[in-house]
Write an enzyme that holds these catalytic residues in place. Structure first.
Site, mmCIF file in Angstrom:
data_model
loop_
_atom_site.group_PDB
_atom_site.id
_atom_site.type_symbol
_atom_site.label_atom_id
_atom_site.label_comp_id
_atom_site.label_asym_id
_atom_site.label_seq_id
_atom_site.Cartn_x
_atom_site.Cartn_y
_atom_site.Cartn_z
ATOM 1 N N CYS A 127 3.370 71.511 129.700
ATOM 2 C CA CYS A 127 2.564 72.721 129.981
ATOM 3 C C CYS A 127 1.478 72.731 131.395
ATOM 4 O O CYS A 127 1.154 74.009 131.685
ATOM 5 C CB CYS A 127 1.457 72.529 128.483
ATOM 6 N N SER A 153 -6.665 68.173 116.052
ATOM 7 C CA SER A 153 -5.540 68.818 117.301
ATOM 8 C C SER A 153 -5.454 70.487 116.635
ATOM 9 O O SER A 153 -5.738 70.478 115.513
ATOM 10 C CB SER A 153 -4.219 68.449 117.241
ATOM 11 N N ASP A 168 -2.319 66.197 125.715
ATOM 12 C CA ASP A 168 -3.152 66.570 124.149
ATOM 13 C C ASP A 168 -1.918 65.838 123.502
ATOM 14 O O ASP A 168 -2.251 65.062 122.672
ATOM 15 C CB ASP A 168 -3.814 67.494 123.662
ATOM 16 N N GLU A 180 -8.508 63.285 119.176
ATOM 17 C CA GLU A 180 -8.562 64.113 118.738
ATOM 18 C C GLU A 180 -7.464 63.698 117.269
ATOM 19 O O GLU A 180 -6.435 63.109 117.377
ATOM 20 C CB GLU A 180 -7.359 65.329 118.823
ATOM 21 N N CYS A 228 -2.326 73.073 129.655
ATOM 22 C CA CYS A 228 -2.724 72.457 128.559
ATOM 23 C C CYS A 228 -4.484 72.280 127.569
ATOM 24 O O CYS A 228 -5.569 73.186 128.430
ATOM 25 C CB CYS A 228 -2.949 70.872 128.469
ATOM 26 N N ASP A 229 -4.551 72.152 126.358
ATOM 27 C CA ASP A 229 -5.890 72.644 126.268
ATOM 28 C C ASP A 229 -6.819 72.558 126.554
ATOM 29 O O ASP A 229 -7.795 73.747 126.735
ATOM 30 C CB ASP A 229 -5.953 71.442 124.802
ATOM 31 N N CYS A 235 2.112 74.535 124.332
ATOM 32 C CA CYS A 235 2.812 74.581 122.698
ATOM 33 C C CYS A 235 2.019 75.914 122.417
ATOM 34 O O CYS A 235 1.294 76.322 123.063
ATOM 35 C CB CYS A 235 1.668 73.152 122.149
HETATM 36 FE FE1 FES Z 1 -0.982 70.925 126.322
HETATM 37 FE FE2 FES Z 1 -0.488 71.316 123.458
HETATM 38 S S1 FES Z 1 0.140 69.194 124.667
HETATM 39 S S2 FES Z 1 -1.043 72.623 125.026
#
Ligand code: FES
Length: 591
Positions: free
Chosen positions: A68, A505, A100, A480, A141-142, A227
């Site tokens: 990511c 998640s 994540d 999560e 990432c998230d 993701c």
């Molecule tokens: Fe980074 Fe899903 S683990 S966006």
């Protein structure tokens, strides 16, 4: 928010806005020779640049160990070159994040949500300490996106965000189909329950479950990018694009596409526009733009994590937004996107049919998205997307508004004697809208994982698995619970609902409720649910309750003692001491 009181006197030069109004407090004369010596050493080429060039921070959440984020340094270099072509000084720096996906499943996940605060703290710190005049952020990432937005809201200097973009789909030769990160988690449930097999399609069926699992692990993530489903990263990116804080198309442009590089070049033009027109984050962060964020999240079926992040971003920008706003928007916006995790398609597929701007065009035309909001381009959202194509007639990813997947949004705010301060459920309707079952209680996700690994969760009767002491303070860090929820799906345990004071998640689906407030660690009613209590989850009445009287809950709470703290030193101990509840964004800077 942060500002320097002497700056208004420094804000213009010859009747025009001074683009270096923050940096010039250090660079306009010889008041700070040490600072200037450092800046010459770092690359300021001459006195003309020292006196007049604005300083633009290029803040990426780059690091090598995560798809990511691993490409963000290169994207940042492209941004830096483009900014410098405008006669400005660009300074690349990075802040840390975590993956994540890599942190999940062990104690590491506790270090996930708190990275949002570290990212915000870091960008705020560098922007203000280094006297940057503007800020371009590159998250992946998230937690990266809300962290970047919160920093922008705090320093309130001209800013924009470039989303790192989604990963391409993977492919499993043994399963003979496209796969992605969710395939790994769901396969783990099938692996445990011995149902991980090759498809019965006339092809090879000789491979063992270990060979299939290895093939999935080695091919789910074929390169750089976040993701690809409507998990948390894409939820935040599509929402922030709909708030006007990115260039059009940023959230759906794939990570490794030439178009992502072109976006990095165009970002330099946009930041110059923001500086010349003095467009600041708090000019864009308001009720209207947050409404747009929620509309896009409901239309595309975004992650429950969006709720805690939107509340945090709004509170940071002093915008009035509450759980009730989430429910209000969910009640009026149809869910139209057949995107993973509940649907079949991925962001790369949406990009191929026009991307997020084409969806925005549809929603603006229907009067659901506010196209008149200003954006970082200096134009309105509607003007930004006008040149993008409308969605093709024959596409199947975005349903017509007249025949949605669900006529209202999938996010539901639940309250009741189990969550008097609120809880968040993601209910697409596929799993029904109401669930009643017998409580089985786990203190910490680890206990549930052990039960799942032993195959100790039966296929009947209806059960509500309660996972507690996983909230912002209890985790600490509100981890999560992807592993458990995905394993339950993989094991086809359709008799199960999950309730937690932690998070799920964005890749999770099924009958799940998270963000229960007050959390167990502060003595919320979830701390005294007992095995055998009957729990009801209803998206029809927005209820999360147990069949226990108020008097009995009070009596149980009178005997309750908080279990021993997990951590007493270090970053998580600091986080636990500062963090607020999930219904107010789990912020750490509200006193
Ligand atoms: Fe980074 Fe899903 S683990 S966006």
């Amino acid at each position: 928010y942060l500002d320097f009181p002497h700056l208004p006197n420094n804000a213009s030069q010859g009747g025009k806005p001074r683009l270096n109004k923050y940096s010039s407090t250090l660079t306009k004369d010889h008041d700070f020779p040490g600072a200037q010596a450092m800046l010459y050493a770092a690359g300021v080429p001459d006195e003309e640049s020292m006196r007049n060039s604005p300083h633009v921070g290029v803040a990426s959440v780059w690091w090598e160990g995560n798809p990511c984020n691993m490409h963000l340094l290169e994207l940042g270099k492209t941004v830096k070159d483009a900014v410098q072509k405008h006669g400005m000084l660009a300074w690349q720096y990075n802040t840390i994040g975590v993956s994540d996906a890599i942190t999940m499943g062990n104690e590491g996940m506790r270090f996930s949500l708190q990275t949002r605060e570290i990212i915000a703290d870091s960008i705020e710190t560098v922007t203000c300490a280094q006297h940057h005049d503007a800020c371009i952020t590159l998250p992946g990432c998230d937690k990266n996106m809300p962290g970047c937005l919160m920093a922008m809201a705090r320093h309130n200097r001209p800013s924009l965000m470039i989303y790192g973009g989604s990963i391409a789909p993977g492919y499993s030769k043994l399963l003979r189909k496209p796969i992605n990160i969710s395939t790994c988690y769901e396969a783990s449930g099938a692996y445990i329950y011995n149902s991980l097999k090759q498809p019965n399609d006339g092809g090879d069926q000789t491979k063992t479950k270990d060979e299939i699992m290895l093939d999935i692990e080695q091919h789910a993530c074929p390169g750089a990018g976040a993701c690809g489903g409507m998990y948390t990263a894409n939820t935040m990116a599509t929402a922030i694009e709909s708030m006007g804080l990115t260039l059009p198309g940023s959230s759906s442009t794939p990570a490794t596409s030439p178009a992502k590089m072109r976006e990095c070049v165009k970002a330099a033009d946009a930041i110059k526009t923001c500086m010349e027109k003095d467009i600041k984050p708090r000019d864009l962060l308001n009720r209207r733009s947050f409404e747009n964020a929620l509309v896009m999240t409901m239309a595309l079926g975004g992650s429950t994590n969006g709720v805690v992040h939107f509340l945090a971003m709004a509170a940071t920008a002093d915008v009035d937004l509450s759980l009730d706003d989430i429910q209000r928007v969910s009640d009026k916006i149809p869910f139209i996107a057949d995107l993973a995790p509940s649907g079949k398609y991925y962001m790369a597929d949406l990009y191929d049919i026009g991307g997020v701007p084409s969806v925005q065009k549809l929603l603006i035309a229907a009067g659901l998205l506010d196209g008149d909001i200003p954006t970082i381009t200096g134009r309105t959202l509607a003007e930004n997307v006008a040149s993008f194509p409308s969605l093709p007639q024959d596409q199947v990813i975005i349903r017509p508004l007249s025949s949605p997947i669900k006529s209202t949004g999938h996010l539901q705010i639940l309250r009741g004697n189990l969550a008097p301060g609120g809880a968040v459920a993601k209910i697409t309707g596929k799993e029904g809208t109401k669930f009643t079952g017998v409580a089985r209680v786990f203190d910490k996700e680890r206990e549930l994982d052990i039960a799942l690994n032993k195959g100790d969760i039966p296929h009947s009767p209806n059960m509500v698995l309660i996972v507690r002491y996983e909230g912002p303070k209890g985790g600490p860090g509100m981890p999560e619970q992807l592993k458990a929820s995905a394993a339950i799906m993989g094991a086809k345990l359709t008799n199960i609902a999950l309730v937690t004071d932690g998070r799920y998640s964005g890749a999770s689906h099924g009958f799940i409720v998270g963000h229960v407030v007050p959390e167990a660690a502060v003595g919320g009613p979830i701390a005294v649910v007992q095995d055998g209590d009957i729990v009801t989850i209803s998206a029809e009445t927005n209820e999360l309750s147990m069949n226990v009287s108020d008097e009995e809950i009070k009596a149980r709470l009178a005997k309750w003692k908080r279990p021993k703290r997990m951590v007493t030193r270090g970053v998580l101990a600091k986080y636990e001491a500062l963090v607020g509840d999930a219904s107010h964004g789990a912020l750490t800077d509200v006193f």
